[in-house]
Design a protein around this motif. Sequence first.
Motif, PDB file in Angstrom:
ATOM      1  N   TYR A 149     -13.845  -6.962   7.946  1.00 46.76           N
ATOM      2  CA  TYR A 149     -15.332  -7.298   7.806  1.00 46.76           C
ATOM      3  C   TYR A 149     -16.416  -6.607   9.055  1.00 46.76           C
ATOM      4  O   TYR A 149     -15.469  -6.326  10.324  1.00 46.76           O
ATOM      5  N   CYS A 150     -17.350  -5.309   9.186  1.00 45.32           N
ATOM      6  CA  CYS A 150     -17.665  -4.900  10.139  1.00 45.32           C
ATOM      7  C   CYS A 150     -17.068  -4.007  10.276  1.00 45.32           C
ATOM      8  O   CYS A 150     -17.337  -3.872  11.391  1.00 45.32           O
ATOM      9  N   PRO A 151     -16.492  -2.488   9.782  1.00 50.59           N
ATOM     10  CA  PRO A 151     -15.157  -2.174   9.716  1.00 50.59           C
ATOM     11  C   PRO A 151     -15.653  -1.279  11.065  1.00 50.59           C
ATOM     12  O   PRO A 151     -16.247  -0.417  10.848  1.00 50.59           O
ATOM     13  N   GLY A 152     -15.414  -0.475  11.858  1.00 51.70           N
ATOM     14  CA  GLY A 152     -14.799   0.644  13.177  1.00 51.70           C
ATOM     15  C   GLY A 152     -14.149   0.970  13.323  1.00 51.70           C
ATOM     16  O   GLY A 152     -13.066   0.453  13.849  1.00 51.70           O
ATOM     17  N   SER A 153     -14.336   2.247  13.802  1.00 52.98           N
ATOM     18  CA  SER A 153     -12.680   3.093  14.608  1.00 52.98           C
ATOM     19  C   SER A 153     -12.856   2.215  16.060  1.00 52.98           C
ATOM     20  O   SER A 153     -11.779   2.943  16.300  1.00 52.98           O
ATOM     21  N   TYR A 154     -13.394   1.117  16.819  1.00 54.35           N
ATOM     22  CA  TYR A 154     -12.845   0.828  17.988  1.00 54.35           C
ATOM     23  C   TYR A 154     -12.453  -0.873  17.173  1.00 54.35           C
ATOM     24  O   TYR A 154     -12.768  -2.204  18.190  1.00 54.35           O
ATOM     25  N   ASP A 155     -12.093  -1.107  15.992  1.00 56.60           N
ATOM     26  CA  ASP A 155     -11.942  -2.480  16.277  1.00 56.60           C
ATOM     27  C   ASP A 155     -10.677  -2.544  16.275  1.00 56.60           C
ATOM     28  O   ASP A 155      -9.762  -1.659  16.967  1.00 56.60           O
ATOM     29  N   LEU A 156     -10.917  -3.560  17.211  1.00 57.42           N
ATOM     30  CA  LEU A 156      -8.562  -4.394  17.809  1.00 57.42           C
ATOM     31  C   LEU A 156      -8.179  -4.846  17.722  1.00 57.42           C
ATOM     32  O   LEU A 156      -8.706  -5.819  16.926  1.00 57.42           O
ATOM     33  N   SER A 157      -7.419  -4.585  17.083  1.00 53.61           N
ATOM     34  CA  SER A 157      -5.981  -5.489  16.386  1.00 53.61           C
ATOM     35  C   SER A 157      -4.947  -5.435  17.329  1.00 53.61           C
ATOM     36  O   SER A 157      -4.092  -5.118  17.850  1.00 53.61           O
ATOM     37  N   ILE A 158      -3.867  -6.200  16.376  1.00 55.49           N
ATOM     38  CA  ILE A 158      -2.306  -6.580  17.007  1.00 55.49           C
ATOM     39  C   ILE A 158      -1.366  -6.292  15.713  1.00 55.49           C
ATOM     40  O   ILE A 158      -2.197  -7.372  15.025  1.00 55.49           O
ATOM     41  N   ARG A 159      -0.684  -5.520  15.766  1.00 53.78           N
ATOM     42  CA  ARG A 159       0.414  -5.526  14.209  1.00 53.78           C
ATOM     43  C   ARG A 159      -0.456  -5.272  13.228  1.00 53.78           C
ATOM     44  O   ARG A 159      -0.934  -5.583  12.064  1.00 53.78           O
ATOM     45  N   GLY A 160      -1.417  -4.899  13.000  1.00 54.73           N
ATOM     46  CA  GLY A 160      -2.216  -4.195  12.558  1.00 54.73           C
ATOM     47  C   GLY A 160      -3.690  -5.145  11.770  1.00 54.73           C
ATOM     48  O   GLY A 160      -4.266  -5.584  11.182  1.00 54.73           O
ATOM     49  N   LYS A 161      -3.882  -6.955  12.391  1.00 49.71           N
ATOM     50  CA  LYS A 161      -4.747  -7.501  12.372  1.00 49.71           C
ATOM     51  C   LYS A 161      -6.135  -7.458  13.285  1.00 49.71           C
ATOM     52  O   LYS A 161      -5.403  -7.652  14.782  1.00 49.71           O
ATOM     53  N   LYS A 162      -7.330  -6.911  12.732  1.00 49.01           N
ATOM     54  CA  LYS A 162      -8.286  -7.343  13.768  1.00 49.01           C
ATOM     55  C   LYS A 162      -8.956  -8.390  14.011  1.00 49.01           C
ATOM     56  O   LYS A 162      -8.559  -9.544  13.444  1.00 49.01           O
ATOM     57  N   PHE A 163      -8.802  -8.487  15.374  1.00 43.38           N
ATOM     58  CA  PHE A 163      -9.915 -10.380  15.963  1.00 43.38           C
ATOM     59  C   PHE A 163     -10.536  -9.808  16.846  1.00 43.38           C
ATOM     60  O   PHE A 163     -11.580 -11.044  17.604  1.00 43.38           O
ATOM     61  N   ALA A 164     -10.833  -8.477  17.245  1.00 42.60           N
ATOM     62  CA  ALA A 164     -12.006  -8.068  17.760  1.00 42.60           C
ATOM     63  C   ALA A 164     -13.229  -6.923  16.729  1.00 42.60           C
ATOM     64  O   ALA A 164     -12.768  -5.514  16.870  1.00 42.60           O
TER      65      ALA A 164
END
Length: 287
Positions: A149-164
């Motif tokens: 949700y609320c995707p953007g070019s600065y989604d922070l992720s670990i192993r492809g899963k967004k947390f921020a």
Amino acid sequence: MEELSIKLLKQPKWRIIDQSSLGPIFEAEQSFAYDDTLCEAVGSGMSPATARAWVHHKTIVLGIQDERLPHCEEGVQFLKDNGYRVIIRNSGGLAVVLDENVLNISLIFPDAEKGIDINRGYDAMWDLVKKMLSEYGEEIEAREIQGSYCPGSYDLSIRGKKFAGISQRRVRNGVAVQIYLCVGGSGEERAELIKEFYSRSLKGEETRYKYPAIKPETMASLSELLNTELTVSDMMLKLLTNLKELSDRIFPSSLSVGEQILYEKNLLRMMDRNKKLKMDDPTGPVI
């Protein structure tokens, strides 16, 4: 040569406003009014660079585009029926979930003579989060995570899963770089909630604006990703420790008298923007 984003974090002093433990009476309208106020104060030289930490209980923050959903009222009612407060922020982006396990951080900088490049602001927040989580040895990527949700070019992720997710707002020579960090709880459950909101708000209709097709499995909390039970308090300690390392001085603060006057004006503006959503809600933010 030191990266420009790190230089941006190395302020002579950081003013700290910690609103992470105010509880359910602290509402999101207040937060957006605070950031606009601090942008004006920092941009005018009234205040040094400021880091504000904030938490809101069971709140869905919608973006301006979400207002244009063909059946937005039904989607909002679904969220309210599930015990969530709903507000529309004064900037772009799309729906996000805030709760007691989501830590929000705003870094407010003065927009220098040459201006702070948009990516430099994003990179500064990304670098700060990498420092805060460096002990875990995980690579933290900044790229759009399709299906979040609320995707953007600065989604922070670990192993492809967004947390921020990171956003920015600029007001009168001040720049607020904002992030929500899903510290604990279930990332998938939050995403399921937003998926259902869009389902009820769209009802399969075609729209000019493309809303995200949410895949809940693309989202997770830091506790889930790091297999460590983390709390908002843990992350606050990491935030303060790293800002102290990056600065000659950090100091706690509240609003000055002049800032309080600005804040009340900005809060009234936010409340007016959200009047329609609040019509059937007997509670409201305290000035």
